[in-house]
Write a protein that holds these residues in place. Structure first.
Motif, short mmCIF file in Angstrom:
data_model
loop_
_atom_site.label_atom_id
_atom_site.label_comp_id
_atom_site.label_asym_id
_atom_site.label_seq_id
_atom_site.Cartn_x
_atom_site.Cartn_y
_atom_site.Cartn_z
N PHE A 310 -23.88 27.16 -22.35
CA PHE A 310 -22.91 27.30 -23.44
C PHE A 310 -22.17 28.63 -23.37
CE2 PHE A 310 -21.89 28.79 -27.75
CZ PHE A 310 -21.16 27.73 -28.25
N MET A 314 -17.92 32.75 -21.38
CA MET A 314 -17.44 33.13 -22.71
C MET A 314 -17.19 34.64 -22.75
SD MET A 314 -19.18 32.24 -26.40
CE MET A 314 -18.90 30.49 -26.18
N PRO A 329 -17.09 29.45 -29.95
CA PRO A 329 -16.46 28.64 -28.91
C PRO A 329 -14.97 28.46 -29.16
CG PRO A 329 -17.61 27.23 -30.46
CD PRO A 329 -17.92 28.65 -30.86
#
Length: 465
Positions: A310, A314, A329
């Motif tokens: 995840f 990022m 996100p």
């Protein structure tokens, strides 16, 4: 959900509203999609009266408790503003207000005697769920060597020698109690570690006698490794003995959370960050120890997201000298959307208090009335890792996490207004000083679990993929 102030606080409220109207709807730690603070909508504080005709007894109670409530309200608002702006000096409220607010800190904080423990390794060692006084009496003087080494020059060695002699004496006198405290399945490993610890103490004594000051700290770290943790933790062997005293997971997670991803033990992750526009740092790897003994739901949620990749790719989304934060996100969602439900997966506020057998869920320590309680995982260390959440929703944590960097009037070690309000679930144990070099836009290339993945139960990433 609006905050509540009782009727007789309306005058104070009218003055505080001027400050509060600039505070975002979300908690300062929860990133939003808004581009600037002026676009945030504030939640209004509404006075609430329980009765038009209060009795004299009720009024007396209100007068007795009123000033404390005003102070706590002021601190909460000051905290919110400070965390948004990165400026936590209470002086901006004016000297008179600062003087009035400052004494409230002991009412809502934990103050313990002695210097605060700021070393992440020591915090993790003391956080293990064991009750063996004998091993702690070996650990304490070894931890104290850190303070002894703050004395200038070779004079520090006299204090270190007392620490070493105290640890050796405690080990000799308490060895049978230490061995008796080992889990049966880990007893053989624990006994071997104690032999190495005993030999290592003799070697440290020789280092001190030879007046080799520079060799003390590396040897101390090695010995603490024998006492307290797996080598992949990077926090000492002493913790390995203490870890061998833990026999299984020590409590049951509440029914409503038991089917979520849970970390029943500890795990270590390496976070690799690509640093932009910094000639001194190009790429760095942060080692983070996640503590599922004290925050199984929060840490389990994070490990599960790590295994889903995840966070890979990022960006760092906040880096203001006070915290480093990521986890928001792309798109309108502010957390992880579970593909199986198409809804945001949230975790409860999870707080383990010293003296308790299991964490509290869903309420801050203030809401529980535990104003002087001490959390097992405090915001003491540079690089303390915690879960972000919405300001007025305790159970709204999802994927956004932050690392605390800065000490201030509201966040001193051992008297921390964040303790009991946000869930700590780990510490950066290697390269934590480089967190201060991170900037918004730096990219998390990867986060990988290097040990402890077998402690994750109910992993949703396996179901997903």
């Amino acid at each position: 959900m609006a905050a509540i102030i009782s009727c007789h606080h309306q005058y104070a409220f009218s003055q505080l509203t001027t400050i509060h109207k600039f505070v975002c709807r979300q908690t300062p730690f929860k990133c939003t999609k808004l581009s600037s603070l002026r676009n945030c909508s504030s939640k209004q504080l509404k006075p609430l009266c329980s009765s038009e005709n209060s009795t004299s007894i009720e009024l007396a109670d209100q007068q007795r408790d009123g000033f404390s409530s005003i102070k706590k309200t002021a601190i909460s608002i000051a905290l919110a503003i400070g965390l948004v702006t990165g400026f936590l000096d209470l002086g901006y409220l004016g000297s008179a207000n600062a003087a009035n607010i400052a004494p409230a800190l002991p009412d809502v904080s934990v103050l313990i005697s002695g210097p605060p423990i700021k070393d992440p390794g020591a915090l993790l060692r003391y956080a293990l769920p064991i009750d063996n006084k004998a091993i702690r009496e070996v650990q304490k003087p070894l931890e104290d060597i850190t303070e002894s080494l703050k004395i200038a020059g070779v004079k520090a060695l006299d204090s270190v020698e007392r620490n070493v002699r105290q640890a050796s004496k405690a080990l000799n006198q308490g060895k049978s109690l230490i061995v008796g405290g080992l889990a049966k399945s880990k007893a053989d490993d624990g006994v071997e570690l104690l032999k190495k610890l005993e030999l290592g103490l003799d070697e440290l004594q020789k280092i001190v006698e030879d007046r080799k000051r520079d060799a003390v700290a590396p040897k101390q770290k090695e010995l603490l490794n024998y006492v307290g943790g797996k080598s992949s933790w990077g926090i000492g062997f002493l913790c390995r003995v203490e870890e061998d005293m833990v026999d299984g997971f020590p409590y049951e997670v509440p029914e409503e959370y038991k089917n979520m991803p849970l970390l029943k033990g500890r795990a270590t992750v390496d976070m690799k960050v690509k640093v932009k526009d910094n000639p001194n740092v190009n790429e760095c790897v942060f080692r983070i120890v996640l503590d599922g003994y004290n925050a199984p739901v929060t840490a389990g949620n994070f490990v599960d997201l790590v295994e889903r990749h995840f966070y890979d790719g990022m960006e760092i989304q906040r880096a203001d000298g006070f915290v480093v934060q990521t986890g928001d996100p792309e798109g309108p969602a502010e957390g992880f959307i579970d593909p199986s439900t198409e809804k945001t997966r949230t975790v409860p506020l999870e707080l383990m208090v010293i003296g308790e057998k299991a964490p509290f869920y869903g309420e801050t320590l203030e809401e529980l009335g535990l104003y002087k309680a001490q959390t097992r995982l405090p915001f003491n260390a540079f690089g303390t890792m915690a879960m972000a959440r919405e300001e007025f929703e305790n159970n709204s944590g999802s994927s956004q996490v932050f690392w605390l960097l800065k000490e201030s009037e509201l966040t001193p070690s051992n008297a921390n207004i964040l303790d009991g309000r946000y869930a700590v679930f780990g510490y950066v144990t290697e390269n934590e000083d480089l967190l201060a070099d991170l900037k918004v836009g730096d990219v998390i290339e990867s986060i990988q679990v290097v040990s402890g993945l077998d402690n994750l139960v109910n992993p949703s990433y396996k179901i997903a993929g």
